[in-house]
Design a protein around this motif. Structure first.
Motif, PDB file in Angstrom:
ATOM      1  N   ALA A  20       0.830  -1.206   0.000  1.00 15.81           N
ATOM      2  CA  ALA A  20       0.000   0.000   0.000  1.00 15.81           C
ATOM      3  C   ALA A  20       0.865   1.257   0.000  1.00 15.81           C
ATOM      4  N   ASP A  21       1.899   1.273   0.855  1.00 14.90           N
ATOM      5  CA  ASP A  21       2.802   2.432   0.906  1.00 14.90           C
ATOM      6  C   ASP A  21       3.544   2.599  -0.421  1.00 14.90           C
ATOM      7  N   TRP A  22       3.971   1.481  -1.003  1.00 14.99           N
ATOM      8  CA  TRP A  22       4.709   1.564  -2.265  1.00 14.99           C
ATOM      9  C   TRP A  22       3.820   2.099  -3.381  1.00 14.99           C
ATOM     10  N   MET A  23       2.548   1.709  -3.387  1.00 16.01           N
ATOM     11  CA  MET A  23       1.642   2.186  -4.412  1.00 16.01           C
ATOM     12  C   MET A  23       1.431   3.688  -4.299  1.00 16.01           C
ATOM     13  N   GLU A  24       1.338   4.181  -3.059  1.00 14.54           N
ATOM     14  CA  GLU A  24       1.192   5.618  -2.866  1.00 14.54           C
ATOM     15  C   GLU A  24       2.455   6.361  -3.284  1.00 14.54           C
ATOM     16  N   PHE A  25       3.612   5.768  -2.989  1.00 10.50           N
ATOM     17  CA  PHE A  25       4.858   6.392  -3.443  1.00 10.50           C
ATOM     18  C   PHE A  25       4.873   6.492  -4.965  1.00 10.50           C
ATOM     19  N   GLU A  26       4.517   5.418  -5.634  1.00  6.79           N
ATOM     20  CA  GLU A  26       4.601   5.382  -7.090  1.00  6.79           C
ATOM     21  C   GLU A  26       3.666   6.381  -7.758  1.00  6.79           C
ATOM     22  N   THR A  27       2.465   6.523  -7.260  1.00  8.79           N
ATOM     23  CA  THR A  27       1.559   7.490  -7.879  1.00  8.79           C
ATOM     24  C   THR A  27       2.079   8.918  -7.696  1.00  8.79           C
ATOM     25  N   ALA A  28       2.688   9.177  -6.529  1.00  9.18           N
ATOM     26  CA  ALA A  28       3.275  10.499  -6.305  1.00  9.18           C
ATOM     27  C   ALA A  28       4.502  10.691  -7.174  1.00  9.18           C
ATOM     28  N   PHE A  29       5.363   9.697  -7.222  1.00 10.28           N
ATOM     29  CA  PHE A  29       6.609   9.790  -7.974  1.00 10.28           C
ATOM     30  C   PHE A  29       6.350   9.957  -9.471  1.00 10.28           C
ATOM     31  N   LEU A  30       5.431   9.179  -9.996  1.00  7.02           N
ATOM     32  CA  LEU A  30       5.149   9.231 -11.435  1.00  7.02           C
ATOM     33  C   LEU A  30       4.235  10.391 -11.815  1.00  7.02           C
ATOM     34  N   GLY A  31       3.606  11.010 -10.821  1.00  4.80           N
ATOM     35  CA  GLY A  31       2.739  12.142 -11.108  1.00  4.80           C
ATOM     36  C   GLY A  31       1.450  11.753 -11.807  1.00  4.80           C
ATOM     37  N   VAL A  32       0.902  10.593 -11.457  1.00  2.00           N
ATOM     38  CA  VAL A  32      -0.348  10.151 -12.059  1.00  2.00           C
ATOM     39  C   VAL A  32      -1.429  10.082 -10.984  1.00  2.00           C
ATOM     40  N   THR A  33      -2.675  10.161 -11.420  1.00  2.00           N
ATOM     41  CA  THR A  33      -3.793  10.123 -10.496  1.00  2.00           C
ATOM     42  C   THR A  33      -4.787   9.064 -10.951  1.00  2.00           C
ATOM     43  N   PRO A  34      -4.580   7.812 -10.511  1.00  2.00           N
ATOM     44  CA  PRO A  34      -5.534   6.763 -10.874  1.00  2.00           C
ATOM     45  C   PRO A  34      -6.877   7.007 -10.196  1.00  2.00           C
ATOM     46  N   GLN A  35      -7.902   6.341 -10.691  1.00  2.00           N
ATOM     47  CA  GLN A  35      -9.203   6.360 -10.034  1.00  2.00           C
ATOM     48  C   GLN A  35      -9.362   5.031  -9.298  1.00  2.00           C
ATOM     49  N   PRO A  36      -8.961   4.977  -8.036  1.00  2.00           N
ATOM     50  CA  PRO A  36      -8.939   3.695  -7.315  1.00  2.00           C
ATOM     51  C   PRO A  36     -10.335   3.150  -7.056  1.00  2.00           C
ATOM     52  N   TYR A  37     -10.422   1.837  -7.080  1.00  2.00           N
ATOM     53  CA  TYR A  37     -11.678   1.177  -6.763  1.00  2.00           C
ATOM     54  C   TYR A  37     -11.951   1.295  -5.267  1.00  2.00           C
ATOM     55  N   THR A  38     -13.221   1.290  -4.922  1.00  2.00           N
ATOM     56  CA  THR A  38     -13.640   1.281  -3.528  1.00  2.00           C
ATOM     57  C   THR A  38     -14.322  -0.057  -3.229  1.00  2.00           C
ATOM     58  N   GLU A  39     -14.677  -0.239  -1.971  1.00  2.00           N
ATOM     59  CA  GLU A  39     -15.327  -1.489  -1.578  1.00  2.00           C
ATOM     60  C   GLU A  39     -16.604  -1.743  -2.373  1.00  2.00           C
ATOM     61  N   THR A  40     -17.311  -0.682  -2.746  1.00  2.00           N
ATOM     62  CA  THR A  40     -18.543  -0.857  -3.513  1.00  2.00           C
ATOM     63  C   THR A  40     -18.274  -1.254  -4.959  1.00  2.00           C
ATOM     64  N   ASP A  41     -17.027  -1.078  -5.409  1.00  2.00           N
ATOM     65  CA  ASP A  41     -16.661  -1.469  -6.775  1.00  2.00           C
ATOM     66  C   ASP A  41     -16.260  -2.933  -6.869  1.00  2.00           C
ATOM     67  N   TYR A  42     -16.104  -3.576  -5.722  1.00  2.00           N
ATOM     68  CA  TYR A  42     -15.673  -4.974  -5.748  1.00  2.00           C
ATOM     69  C   TYR A  42     -16.879  -5.864  -5.981  1.00  2.00           C
ATOM     70  N   ARG A  43     -17.009  -6.301  -7.228  1.00  2.00           N
ATOM     71  CA  ARG A  43     -18.128  -7.144  -7.625  1.00  2.00           C
ATOM     72  C   ARG A  43     -17.592  -8.269  -8.493  1.00  2.00           C
ATOM     73  N   PRO A  44     -17.310  -9.443  -7.915  1.00  2.00           N
ATOM     74  CA  PRO A  44     -16.836 -10.563  -8.726  1.00  2.00           C
ATOM     75  C   PRO A  44     -17.770 -10.798  -9.898  1.00  2.00           C
ATOM     76  N   ALA A  45     -17.194 -11.027 -11.066  1.00  2.00           N
ATOM     77  CA  ALA A  45     -17.958 -11.067 -12.312  1.00  2.00           C
ATOM     78  C   ALA A  45     -18.919 -12.235 -12.371  1.00  2.00           C
ATOM     79  N   THR A  46     -20.033 -11.997 -13.057  1.00  2.00           N
ATOM     80  CA  THR A  46     -20.979 -13.052 -13.378  1.00  2.00           C
ATOM     81  C   THR A  46     -20.942 -13.279 -14.882  1.00  2.00           C
TER      82      THR A  46
END
Length: 323
Positions: free
Chosen positions: A246-272
């Motif tokens: 988790a810490d490494w992912m936050e470092f990488e987004t800051a270092f690379l200067g990108v802003t992903p749209q992270p999924y939230t708990e409500t986005d976790y829907r195993p596919a049907t």
């Protein structure tokens, strides 16, 4: 994962897990890329199911912590303001996580046998795909199998564009977190080489690919996965690995200067297997105009990276290159 340009497998021996390159130019950018590559590989290896004793030996002898600290120290020294205060804070957090690993190894893992490490892995991830914390990207944010196939195709396209393929020694899918992190290890290492031996154009291709892969893939699902892994593991080695990731992912987004749209708990829907509303399944369904069709073409990295996204964000910061 293997490559036409000799890419190291995540199951390589402890002595080879961190490559020792030939003498390189004294450039902070090269050092940053090289040590980011090392850290991606450390985390990648820690998440794989241990087929043999190599990772356990690497952990117990202290080299995991030693190599991690060396990479973080070198990265910190070469940071030169890249990623701002947030990147500095995350490096400090990662160093603390390595202290936790060191204490855990000394107090618990020091007497482990391979069967103990395997049992701990099964406790957290189980023998089948666990829905509590699945380490597979396509199980996040895709509520039907067609969306899963699009994401998997996009991932495969990144790998193909840079001439890498999944090693026969790795019994995992293309979208497994360990495989995706090893791909980032490869790209960062390739960047360090390119900055020494290639021109600016080729270097930018590799930097662009890193930004795209973090923004469109690992930066979106890994933060949620880490929260789920922390809850599932509760304590022990994989709890610390979750916090490190988790810490490494936050470092990488800051270092690379990108802003992903992270999924939230409500986005976790195993596919049907239900078709998305308003769509029907057709063999060879069209995906013209999106990145999937572009990536699946039999093209090299140059052709892939030369195509610009129509809706590309104009983000500032990060290494030279766009995403």
């Amino acid at each position: 994962m293997t490559s036409k340009q000799s890419v190291q497998s995540a199951t390589s021996s402890a002595t080879a897990v961190i490559p020792n390159p030939p003498t390189i130019k004294d450039s902070p950018a090269v050092e940053r890329a090289l040590n980011r590559s090392k850290l991606y590989l450390l985390i990648s290896w820690s998440l794989l199911y241990p087929e043999d004793e190599e990772f356990l030996d690497y952990l117990q002898c202290g080299e995991f912590v030693e190599d991690g600290r060396a990479a973080l120290d070198a990265l910190q020294a070469a940071l030169d303001g890249q990623g701002g205060d947030r990147a500095k804070q995350k490096i400090a957090s990662l160093k603390k996580q390595l202290e936790h690993v060191e204490k855990l190894v000394a107090s618990e893992c020091v007497n482990w046998q391979l069967s103990d490490l395997q049992a701990e892995h099964r406790r957290v991830f189980s023998n089948v795909i666990t829905l509590d914390c699945p380490p597979y990207e396509t199980l996040f944010g895709n509520d039907h199998v067609f969306a899963q196939s699009h994401v998997m195709g996009d991932i495969a396209g990144f790998y193909k564009a840079f001439g890498v393929e999944l090693s026969k020694d790795i019994h995992e899918r293309l979208d497994h977190l360990s495989v995706e992190f090893e791909f980032m290890h490869f790209l960062a290492y390739k960047e360090s080489y390119s900055r020494c031996h290639d021109g600016a154009d080729k270097t930018q291709i590799v930097v662009d690919a890193q930004k795209k892969f973090v923004k469109n893939h690992i930066g979106r699902w890994v933060p949620l996965f880490c929260r789920m892994l922390t809850k599932k593991a509760d304590s022990g080695l994989f709890k610390v690995v979750a916090d490190m990731t988790a810490d490494w992912m936050e470092f990488e987004t800051a270092f690379l200067g990108v802003t992903p749209q992270p999924y939230t708990e409500t986005d976790y829907r195993p596919a049907t297997f239900n078709s998305p509303e308003g769509q029907t399944y057709e063999c060879g369904a069209q995906d013209q105009g999106n990145e999937l069709s572009m990536l699946l073409n039999e093209v090299g990295a140059q052709s892939f990276m030369d195509v610009k996204d129509k809706d590309k964000d104009k983000e500032e910061g990060g290494p030279v290159g766009t995403a």
